[in-house]
Design a protein around this motif. Structure first.
Motif, PDB file in Angstrom:
ATOM      1  N   TYR A 120     -30.902  -1.843 -11.861  1.00 42.63           N
ATOM      2  CA  TYR A 120     -30.772  -1.298 -11.328  1.00 42.63           C
ATOM      3  C   TYR A 120     -30.644  -0.959  -9.362  1.00 42.63           C
ATOM      4  N   GLY A 121     -29.175  -1.848  -9.133  1.00 45.36           N
ATOM      5  CA  GLY A 121     -29.126  -2.183  -8.490  1.00 45.36           C
ATOM      6  C   GLY A 121     -27.795  -1.292  -7.967  1.00 45.36           C
ATOM      7  N   GLN A 122     -27.070  -2.495  -7.000  1.00 45.35           N
ATOM      8  CA  GLN A 122     -25.160  -1.635  -6.805  1.00 45.35           C
ATOM      9  C   GLN A 122     -24.886  -2.719  -6.249  1.00 45.35           C
ATOM     10  N   THR A 123     -23.161  -2.766  -6.362  1.00 47.70           N
ATOM     11  CA  THR A 123     -22.823  -3.410  -5.652  1.00 47.70           C
ATOM     12  C   THR A 123     -21.144  -3.381  -5.241  1.00 47.70           C
ATOM     13  N   THR A 124     -20.214  -3.660  -4.499  1.00 44.97           N
ATOM     14  CA  THR A 124     -19.151  -3.263  -4.204  1.00 44.97           C
ATOM     15  C   THR A 124     -18.054  -4.309  -5.119  1.00 44.97           C
ATOM     16  N   LEU A 125     -16.660  -3.105  -6.380  1.00 45.31           N
ATOM     17  CA  LEU A 125     -15.973  -3.701  -6.300  1.00 45.31           C
ATOM     18  C   LEU A 125     -14.970  -3.129  -6.201  1.00 45.31           C
ATOM     19  N   THR A 126     -14.003  -5.031  -5.227  1.00 42.64           N
ATOM     20  CA  THR A 126     -13.019  -3.879  -4.634  1.00 42.64           C
ATOM     21  C   THR A 126     -11.397  -4.806  -5.838  1.00 42.64           C
ATOM     22  N   VAL A 127     -10.419  -4.098  -5.917  1.00 41.73           N
ATOM     23  CA  VAL A 127      -8.923  -3.495  -6.244  1.00 41.73           C
ATOM     24  C   VAL A 127      -8.053  -4.093  -5.487  1.00 41.73           C
ATOM     25  N   ASN A 128      -7.522  -5.104  -5.833  1.00 45.22           N
ATOM     26  CA  ASN A 128      -6.081  -5.351  -4.602  1.00 45.22           C
ATOM     27  C   ASN A 128      -5.004  -5.566  -5.594  1.00 45.22           C
ATOM     28  N   LEU A 129      -3.888  -4.545  -4.969  1.00 48.62           N
ATOM     29  CA  LEU A 129      -2.667  -4.686  -5.987  1.00 48.62           C
ATOM     30  C   LEU A 129      -1.480  -4.795  -4.873  1.00 48.62           C
ATOM     31  N   THR A 130      -0.523  -5.076  -5.498  1.00 47.29           N
ATOM     32  CA  THR A 130       0.392  -5.082  -5.027  1.00 47.29           C
ATOM     33  C   THR A 130       2.015  -3.725  -4.482  1.00 47.29           C
ATOM     34  N   GLY A 131       2.948  -3.813  -3.949  1.00 47.70           N
ATOM     35  CA  GLY A 131       3.842  -2.788  -4.664  1.00 47.70           C
ATOM     36  C   GLY A 131       3.415  -1.460  -4.307  1.00 47.70           C
ATOM     37  N   VAL A 132       2.395  -1.099  -3.804  1.00 44.47           N
ATOM     38  CA  VAL A 132       2.327   0.466  -3.393  1.00 44.47           C
ATOM     39  C   VAL A 132       1.974   0.503  -2.081  1.00 44.47           C
ATOM     40  N   SER A 133       2.651   1.803  -1.579  1.00 42.95           N
ATOM     41  CA  SER A 133       3.321   2.112  -0.688  1.00 42.95           C
ATOM     42  C   SER A 133       3.041   3.686  -0.862  1.00 42.95           C
ATOM     43  N   GLU A 134       3.541   4.624   0.691  1.00 42.91           N
ATOM     44  CA  GLU A 134       3.472   6.360   0.399  1.00 42.91           C
ATOM     45  C   GLU A 134       3.915   6.299  -0.496  1.00 42.91           C
ATOM     46  N   LEU A 135       5.755   5.728  -0.125  1.00 46.41           N
ATOM     47  CA  LEU A 135       6.223   6.406  -1.772  1.00 46.41           C
ATOM     48  C   LEU A 135       6.236   6.194  -3.261  1.00 46.41           C
ATOM     49  N   ALA A 136       5.290   5.339  -3.345  1.00 46.70           N
ATOM     50  CA  ALA A 136       5.099   4.478  -4.741  1.00 46.70           C
ATOM     51  C   ALA A 136       3.576   4.556  -4.697  1.00 46.70           C
ATOM     52  N   PRO A 137       2.975   5.640  -4.466  1.00 44.29           N
ATOM     53  CA  PRO A 137       1.183   5.254  -4.863  1.00 44.29           C
ATOM     54  C   PRO A 137       0.721   5.277  -6.703  1.00 44.29           C
ATOM     55  N   ALA A 138      -0.282   4.373  -6.376  1.00 47.15           N
ATOM     56  CA  ALA A 138      -0.911   4.281  -7.327  1.00 47.15           C
ATOM     57  C   ALA A 138      -2.195   4.573  -7.983  1.00 47.15           C
ATOM     58  N   THR A 139      -2.253   4.681  -9.826  1.00 47.85           N
ATOM     59  CA  THR A 139      -3.833   5.072  -9.918  1.00 47.85           C
ATOM     60  C   THR A 139      -4.415   4.289 -10.939  1.00 47.85           C
ATOM     61  N   VAL A 140      -5.229   4.322 -10.492  1.00 47.73           N
ATOM     62  CA  VAL A 140      -5.911   3.004 -11.113  1.00 47.73           C
ATOM     63  C   VAL A 140      -7.238   3.365 -11.679  1.00 47.73           C
ATOM     64  N   THR A 141      -7.851   3.336 -13.085  1.00 44.39           N
ATOM     65  CA  THR A 141      -9.145   3.928 -13.737  1.00 44.39           C
ATOM     66  C   THR A 141      -9.556   2.635 -14.035  1.00 44.39           C
ATOM     67  N   LEU A 142     -10.798   2.927 -13.670  1.00 47.56           N
ATOM     68  CA  LEU A 142     -11.480   1.604 -14.138  1.00 47.56           C
ATOM     69  C   LEU A 142     -13.409   2.220 -14.607  1.00 47.56           C
ATOM     70  N   THR A 143     -13.530   1.375 -15.667  1.00 47.46           N
ATOM     71  CA  THR A 143     -14.362   1.492 -16.667  1.00 47.46           C
ATOM     72  C   THR A 143     -15.136  -0.070 -17.236  1.00 47.46           C
TER      73      THR A 143
END
Length: 662
Positions: A120-143
């Motif tokens: 019943y606790g919590q943790t933080t998951l960090t997703v690291n990408l490459t090639g993302v910018s203001e002109l090239a945003p990315a959408t990531v879905t987590l499950t």
């Protein structure tokens, strides 16, 4: 369009709205979509507008590296004409790729088996990408596996980012108990929009601590002896909860019985111990099979790996199920009904049935009925009332076509049950040598006299072989409740000489079909007759019992004069007008006095007629006024259905010339 910049990581939603000349939305219109070049692709080339007049498609690059510009055109046509709308868009090549997904390091972060996320606790998951910018945003879905099970959440579950790193909050909802492998690992999956690329992380979880076992149900709560033909198994359900009160799956629970008397078993296993595992809802059940002894049953459930966590449910009972003879009773609604010469007069018979422990027999236990005269329901099922008492009511109606001359009607109720016995050693079952009722065929005793006549009385038999012995009635001397009687009619010579768990238990009752007319009698006593003039006596000879030989002389009230003092009491016997039997008037019959001569005061007692099979007493007290020595009064008998019989009775001070009736 949701955006004029289209990338593989961030496809664009395109909405075309169709309105009429008044600006109102048009539903059901077909909209065709087309592109100016092949750099992009659509999820559909046409769509049907919804209630808001909107058709929706998704615009994506043809390939992730597509770049340039294009025009999207939407066209629709209808009875009012056609319409076209276009919009430009910019395609930007997407270079977004996963680098890693990582859980927070340290205690409770979930990055290793030694540092799992607390239950019943919590943790933080960090997703690291490459090639993302203001002109090239990315959408990531987590499950994750646990998210799909409803045992964990991601907040947020989808992120559109213009930077190469972002974090989400993972919350555990006790998923460790739902995962079978050890150590417990939740497989987290991140999916990149457009390309569909995925990255996964094994997140370590702590298993919730089991804290309690809870009894849920026993269905049915009462079962019956093995071989009774009734329900012999109950499913008992328990639930395992963790410290948060949440049900825990995959927990092993060991069951034991408080008693195995008579061969009670768990899941038909003779060892008496069964181990099972809780399901996804934290529930686990065990089947209890009855034995041959009625008894309450306790079922102990304990955690196999933590025996200190346990509970004993005393929610199940094993009953006999079958009615026993001394627990089988019948009560007529009315004993004396006015129907000797009237068809269709209603009555009812109520049967109460209990087993040898005095407990109610199961619902729908069938009770059969037989009536010497009239109509009665053939079979009625037992039903427990709001107090849990088991009873069955059979409706009855009089018929004059087969009315016995004496107005006495026998009704018999019977059901499959067991012979009663005295449990001398307290083991709740019959043992050789214990006193019992030896019962045979049910006699339809028409005279209700506890005497079977092969030429007059019919019978009902179970038809079992070997039931042709003299019935053993020896127990009745010490246990009077085991005696046969007119109310427990038995056909002689049809017993088996030992206790039986399968016989017809039975109960008989006699009711009186009273006449509407009264047959008032002087109270039968020689001292009473001394007040009458001998010459005025009118003899009636009537049966006082079922045998035709049980005759007695009575004297009818028929205009006579009662001789006595200036005040006194005149006794009567209120009978009906049956030609051969001394019977009561119907219940509810009322007697009154009226029209007394001047100077004579009269008062009656003994009215109305109660619920009875015997003729009832009446008494009229009288008193003369000063200087009055004779008089008369009316005594009227009004039946329950309204027919009145009236007698004129004289009263005089003095003695008869020739007293007595003989």
């Amino acid at each position: 369009m949701s955006s004029t910049t289209v990338t593989a990581a961030s496809p664009v939603t395109v909405t075309a709205k169709v309105v009429d000349s008044d600006g109102d939305a048009v539903a059901g219109a077909v909209v065709n979509f087309s592109l100016s070049n092949e750099l992009a692709t659509l999820s559909a080339v046409s769509g049907l507008t919804n209630g808001a007049g909107e058709a929706v498609v998704t615009l994506s690059p043809a390939v992730s590296q597509s770049s340039g510009a294009g025009v999207l055109t939407a066209t629709t046509s209808g009875s009012a004409g056609s319409a076209t709308s276009s919009v430009g868009f910019q395609l930007t090549a997407s270079g977004a790729e996963f680098v890693s997904i990582a859980a927070k390091s340290g205690a409770g972060g979930g990055s290793s088996a030694s540092q799992p996320v607390a239950a019943y606790g919590q943790t933080t998951l960090t997703v690291n990408l490459t090639g993302v910018s203001e002109l090239a945003p990315a959408t990531v879905t987590l499950t994750s596996t646990c998210v799909v099970l409803g045992k964990a959440t991601m907040s947020p579950p989808s992120v559109t980012t213009t930077t190469n790193s972002f974090s989400v909050l993972y919350t555990d909802n006790g998923c460790g108990a739902s995962l079978k492998d050890s150590p417990k690992q939740d497989l987290v999956t991140a999916t990149l929009g457009g390309s569909g690329d995925q990255e996964q992380l094994a997140l370590f979880l702590e298993t919730p601590t089991s804290n309690a076992i809870e009894f849920v149900s026993a269905s049915p709560a009462t079962i019956y002896l093995k071989g009774s033909g009734l329900a012999e198994a109950s499913t008992v359900v328990f639930k395992v909860n963790d410290t948060a009160g949440t049900p825990l799956p995959n927990q092993k629970v060991t069951f034991t019985l408080s008693s195995t008397a008579g061969g009670i078993t768990l899941e038909d296993q003779t060892s008496g111990t069964v181990t099972k595992t809780t399901n996804a809802s934290g529930l686990v059940d065990v089947r209890v099979n009855s034995g041959t002894v009625p008894t309450p049953v306790g079922i102990k459930a304990q955690l196999t790996d933590k025996p200190s966590v346990s509970i004993t449910a005393n929610a199940l009972a094993i009953g006999v199920g079958l009615p026993t003879q001394i627990g089988f009773a019948m009560a007529p609604g009315t004993l004396n009904i006015e129907c000797y010469s009237i068809n269709g007069v209603q009555n009812e018979f109520v049967v109460y049935a209990a087993d040898r422990s005095g407990n109610p027999v199961p619902n729908d236990t069938k009770i059969s009925f037989w009536a010497e005269s009239g109509q009665i329901q053939t079979s009625v099922g037992i039903a427990k009332d709001s107090r849990g008492i088991a009873g069955a009511t059979s409706n009855y109606a009089c018929q004059t076509s087969n009315m016995p001359l004496d107005g006495r009607i026998t009704v018999v109720a019977y059901a499959v049950g067991e012979e009663s016995f005295f449990d001398a050693n307290g083991n709740n079952q019959w043992d050789t040598g214990e006193p019992f009722m030896d019962m045979g065929d049910v006699s339809k005793d028409m005279l209700h006299d506890n005497s079977y006549s092969s030429t007059q009385d019919e019978y009902v038999s179970l038809g079992l072989s070997g039931w042709n012995k003299t019935c053993d009635t020896s127990a009745a001397a010490s246990y009077p409740r085991f005696a046969m009687s007119a109310d427990v009619p038995n056909r002689p010579g049809t017993c088996d000489g030992t206790w039986s768990g399968q016989v017809y238990v039975r109960q008989a009752a006699e009711i009186v079909a009273s006449t509407s007319s009264a047959g008032l009698l002087w109270y039968p006593s020689s001292s009473v007759y001394q007040h009458l003039e001998s010459a005025t006596c009118v003899r009636r000879q009537l049966q006082t019992g079922p045998a035709t030989s049980s005759l007695s002389d009575f004297f009818a009230v028929s205009g006579q004069t009662w001789f006595g003092g200036a005040a006194g009491t005149i006794p009567f016997l209120l009978a009906d007008a049956n030609p051969i039997r001394l019977n009561p008037m119907a219940a509810g019959t009322v007697a009154t006095v009226s029209d007394a001569t001047t100077g004579l005061t009269v008062k009656i007692s003994g009215s109305p007629v109660p619920n009875t099979t015997s003729a009832t007493s009446l008494a009229v007290s009288y008193e003369f006024g000063k200087d009055v020595v004779s008089g008369a009064f009316n005594l009227s008998v009004t039946s329950s259905r309204g027919l009145t019989t009236t007698y004129r009775i004289g009263v005089a001070v003095g003695a008869p010339t020739t007293p007595g009736c003989s």
